[in-house]
Design an enzyme around this catalytic site. Sequence first.
Site, PDB file in Angstrom:
ATOM      1  N   CYS A 412     -61.118 -26.073 112.053  1.00  9.18           N
ATOM      2  CA  CYS A 412     -59.678 -25.805 111.904  1.00  9.18           C
ATOM      3  C   CYS A 412     -58.925 -26.851 111.078  1.00  9.18           C
ATOM      4  O   CYS A 412     -58.085 -26.460 110.265  1.00  9.18           O
ATOM      5  CB  CYS A 412     -58.985 -25.518 113.234  1.00  9.18           C
ATOM      6  SG  CYS A 412     -59.740 -26.175 114.693  1.00  9.18           S
ATOM      7  N   ARG A 441     -71.727 -30.990 117.496  1.00  6.13           N
ATOM      8  CA  ARG A 441     -71.117 -31.562 118.692  1.00  6.13           C
ATOM      9  C   ARG A 441     -72.207 -32.209 119.528  1.00  6.13           C
ATOM     10  O   ARG A 441     -73.262 -31.606 119.729  1.00  6.13           O
ATOM     11  CB  ARG A 441     -70.433 -30.462 119.509  1.00  6.13           C
ATOM     12  CG  ARG A 441     -69.341 -29.812 118.725  1.00  6.13           C
ATOM     13  CD  ARG A 441     -68.812 -28.597 119.409  1.00  6.13           C
ATOM     14  NE  ARG A 441     -67.776 -28.002 118.553  1.00  6.13           N
ATOM     15  CZ  ARG A 441     -67.102 -26.913 118.853  1.00  6.13           C
ATOM     16  NH1 ARG A 441     -67.330 -26.301 119.999  1.00  6.13           N
ATOM     17  NH2 ARG A 441     -66.201 -26.447 118.032  1.00  6.13           N
ATOM     18  N   GLN A 459     -70.157 -21.390 113.454  1.00  5.81           N
ATOM     19  CA  GLN A 459     -69.152 -20.480 113.989  1.00  5.81           C
ATOM     20  C   GLN A 459     -68.774 -19.463 112.927  1.00  5.81           C
ATOM     21  O   GLN A 459     -68.685 -19.808 111.752  1.00  5.81           O
ATOM     22  CB  GLN A 459     -67.892 -21.262 114.361  1.00  5.81           C
ATOM     23  CG  GLN A 459     -68.105 -22.308 115.431  1.00  5.81           C
ATOM     24  CD  GLN A 459     -66.836 -23.096 115.684  1.00  5.81           C
ATOM     25  OE1 GLN A 459     -66.199 -23.580 114.758  1.00  5.81           O
ATOM     26  NE2 GLN A 459     -66.466 -23.235 116.942  1.00  5.81           N
ATOM     27  N   ASP A 461     -66.023 -18.545 111.973  1.00  5.26           N
ATOM     28  CA  ASP A 461     -64.692 -19.062 112.246  1.00  5.26           C
ATOM     29  C   ASP A 461     -63.666 -18.509 111.265  1.00  5.26           C
ATOM     30  O   ASP A 461     -63.962 -18.341 110.088  1.00  5.26           O
ATOM     31  CB  ASP A 461     -64.742 -20.590 112.110  1.00  5.26           C
ATOM     32  CG  ASP A 461     -63.762 -21.275 113.047  1.00  5.26           C
ATOM     33  OD1 ASP A 461     -63.048 -20.574 113.772  1.00  5.26           O
ATOM     34  OD2 ASP A 461     -63.738 -22.525 113.047  1.00  5.26           O
ATOM     35  N   HIS A 463     -59.154 -18.679 110.617  1.00  4.29           N
ATOM     36  CA  HIS A 463     -57.838 -19.068 111.090  1.00  4.29           C
ATOM     37  C   HIS A 463     -56.802 -18.229 110.385  1.00  4.29           C
ATOM     38  O   HIS A 463     -56.809 -18.125 109.163  1.00  4.29           O
ATOM     39  CB  HIS A 463     -57.620 -20.561 110.871  1.00  4.29           C
ATOM     40  CG  HIS A 463     -58.587 -21.373 111.667  1.00  4.29           C
ATOM     41  ND1 HIS A 463     -59.804 -21.774 111.165  1.00  4.29           N
ATOM     42  CD2 HIS A 463     -58.552 -21.778 112.965  1.00  4.29           C
ATOM     43  CE1 HIS A 463     -60.477 -22.411 112.116  1.00  4.29           C
ATOM     44  NE2 HIS A 463     -59.750 -22.425 113.214  1.00  4.29           N
ATOM     45  N   LYS A 546     -56.359 -19.253 125.314  1.00  2.00           N
ATOM     46  CA  LYS A 546     -57.349 -18.451 124.603  1.00  2.00           C
ATOM     47  C   LYS A 546     -57.797 -17.260 125.434  1.00  2.00           C
ATOM     48  O   LYS A 546     -57.719 -17.283 126.662  1.00  2.00           O
ATOM     49  CB  LYS A 546     -58.546 -19.309 124.217  1.00  2.00           C
ATOM     50  CG  LYS A 546     -59.114 -20.119 125.358  1.00  2.00           C
ATOM     51  CD  LYS A 546     -60.252 -21.014 124.888  1.00  2.00           C
ATOM     52  CE  LYS A 546     -60.927 -21.667 126.071  1.00  2.00           C
ATOM     53  NZ  LYS A 546     -62.278 -22.137 125.802  1.00  2.00           N
ATOM     54  N   HIS A 592     -56.810 -18.905 116.044  1.00  2.00           N
ATOM     55  CA  HIS A 592     -58.230 -19.218 115.850  1.00  2.00           C
ATOM     56  C   HIS A 592     -58.982 -18.021 116.415  1.00  2.00           C
ATOM     57  O   HIS A 592     -58.665 -17.568 117.505  1.00  2.00           O
ATOM     58  CB  HIS A 592     -58.680 -20.422 116.674  1.00  2.00           C
ATOM     59  CG  HIS A 592     -57.849 -21.660 116.524  1.00  2.00           C
ATOM     60  ND1 HIS A 592     -58.374 -22.830 116.073  1.00  2.00           N
ATOM     61  CD2 HIS A 592     -56.548 -21.918 116.802  1.00  2.00           C
ATOM     62  CE1 HIS A 592     -57.435 -23.770 116.083  1.00  2.00           C
ATOM     63  NE2 HIS A 592     -56.323 -23.245 116.524  1.00  2.00           N
TER      64      HIS A 592
END
Length: 739
Positions: A412, A441, A459, A461, A463, A546, A592
Amino acid sequence: MADVAVQLPDGTVQTHAATTTSMDIATAISPGLARNVIAAELGGRIVDASRPLGEVAGGDGSGGGGAADGPLPLKLLTSRDASALDVLRHSAAHVMARAVMRLYQGVSLAFGPTTSGGFYYDFDLPEKISEDDFPKIEAEMAKIIKEKEPFERFSLDRDEALKLCQEMGQDLKVEHIQTGLGDQASVSFYRQGEFVDLCRGPHIPDAGRIKAIKLLSVAGAYWKGDASGRQLQRLYGTAFFDKKDLAAYLEQLEEARRRDHRVLGKKHGLFAINQEVGPGLPLWLPKGARVRVMLEDFLRGELLRRGYDPVYSPHLGRVELYETSGHFPYYRDSQFPPLFGSEAGGLLDAWSRRLEEGTLDRDGEDKLMAAAEVLGVSLPDYKPSASAEDRRAVLHQWQTVHERYLVKPMNCPHHCQIFAAQPRSYRQLPLRLFEFGTVYRHEQTGELNGMLRVRGLTQDDAHIFCTDDQVEHEFRATIELTKFVLESVGFDDYRVQLSLRDPKSDKYVGSPENWNRAEGALRGVLEDSGLQYNEQPGEAAFYGPKADFMVRDCIGRSWQLGTVQLDYNLPDRFKLEYTGADNRGHRPVMIHRAPFGSLERFTGMLIEHFAGAFPLWLAPEQVRVLPLSEKTTEYALATAQQFEAAGLRVSTDLRNSKVQAKIRDAQLELVPYMVVVGPKEAEAGQVALRDRIDGDLGSMPTAEAIARLEQEVRERRVRQVVKSSFTQAEDAAGEKHEY
RNA sequence: GCUGCUGUAGCUCAGCUGGUAGAGCACAUCCUUGGUAAGGAUGAGGUCAUGGGUUCGAGUCCCAUCAGCAGCUCCA
């Protein structure tokens, strides 16, 4: 006390004295029923069959309804009722605890609730219990069960209860009465022979009702879930009304192990995790990568169709980027350590952390200053007499002008910078930026689990940056997208968890107004969507609430796959702006979202979902051509080429063995279609198609076989899902037995 | 990270109270050339996770490390 009216399931209303028990009623109906009664459901509450009706009807205050509202519905529970199994298992937990107390000295009892598959009891005891001790404990349990002693309930007021627990040396129970049950005027106990336990119940009439029992495992657990607190030993077991049910359950466990994605991933060559590369860092083998590519292509196509813009961002970012977003300080311990551009970087980082924690003494500080000097760092403004905050500021000043990078733990912040890279007008919104972004991570060692919990993950991912007015529409669209994605691959058994902030905690960033807005918007759209969801306060991300799509694995554990998160805070932190119709700057709202979650976890779950047998559109190898003998090798190769030209993933098995053996191997390797070719087919320009599920489909022109497969791929048809026996398991326990 | 258990061939596993490694499957070569779930023969393959220690001698006993498993705690 007044009489109590009860209504049986058949509608009959009976009136009984307050001292009458459900068991008495059962006995009056038939002695056979009485023998089978496990417990009673009275006025919606499950209670001991031996509880006097009057006590439940109005007696102890915790009951619902009361006699005044008319007759209490009464259902006598036997082994056929699902909720009776829960009662049985809770009693089995007591029996296990009793056995453990007989066999070991100094046992302190903690909690002993039921779970979806059985029960456990937590003990604090000096000796270590190992699986080798199970037969001994099980034998003692069998002895207790054979004696068929009743479970007897009694209530004590708090002071008496405390005194009793103290006398019994049960210090954890004492603590629980004082803290966890601080608001209860009186608490209940159950006695079974010499064993007395603080317990809410209910229990089975006597231990003889337990017909099958087995200890499953022993593991550590923390007292009241607090990792800094006392570590207890947790013994897991299960119990049933019937030995056959136990055998079936154990067979289920065995089957679950067979469809474990780690087992299947290895067996079918999908992925590998090895010690050389590192824990939690999966290698996608060609076959697994094939599945992933199909998933990525599928989603990429959907996103492009739905107005998303692809972007790419690097795998590293300056630490300052993550200081701005808040990720770096907040998740410091679960990130890989920063990469320092200067060799003194690590030293100053450690230094700063010690100042922050307040663990740096004067001597240590002198040594650090000396070490810094050796490394050529000059800090003229650093004054040991200054406040820790000021000293950290000096260190931080040095750090910001020397490079520090983080292997990115999140995409992000990068996407925020892509938003900020150009001036934005309200006309461009919503701006939907997507990337298959790989992040790292440092998950705790004990958390790693095959592909489901890893340290390097990608991910899907994206946004979405939008205006306030667009939030609801965009949020709705992402929920729809996630649903669509899950259902396209055949996941139909999932639940949605709405994770909200814990108002009592201070770990969140952003104003309460922003949080209220975000939570309200999420809840509203979920309400409208018709999806089942449950709210979980305290489970939100630190920057926003979320909606997580939770899917169960083959042994019933829930994992988060898709997620949609609403965020009013990161745009603030990055000071993002767009120019509105009023020609003034406005802050965008950020959503997200990741329908898969991560490719690793999603693929892992898919492996379990299909038990390794992917539908045609996802199968790494879709078709295998099997020549009958070497005489048809050439025709087999030509046929394979035709399938390949049609875009199908095909291989040939040219081994020098009989076709039966080739078929067997292809079946075991879960190849969806086999093409058998011999002289007959070669002559007619045909293929004999064999379906993994339905078997031999007979000979047909090659083009027809190809068309058939192409259509199945196009429709992304899911023809067979081997159902897990654990699909309904979770939350079956419902009500928890708290003590 | 915590507690407990485990670590032998590519895979699944055997190896008794310490005496220097074995099976099945997979793989390779050869024979066999077959019609919808296993044809046969031969062969290659292991510094027994790593590092120490005890012992005349360690896959086996002890310690440490690493990794895996179960559960707990954590999860952007």
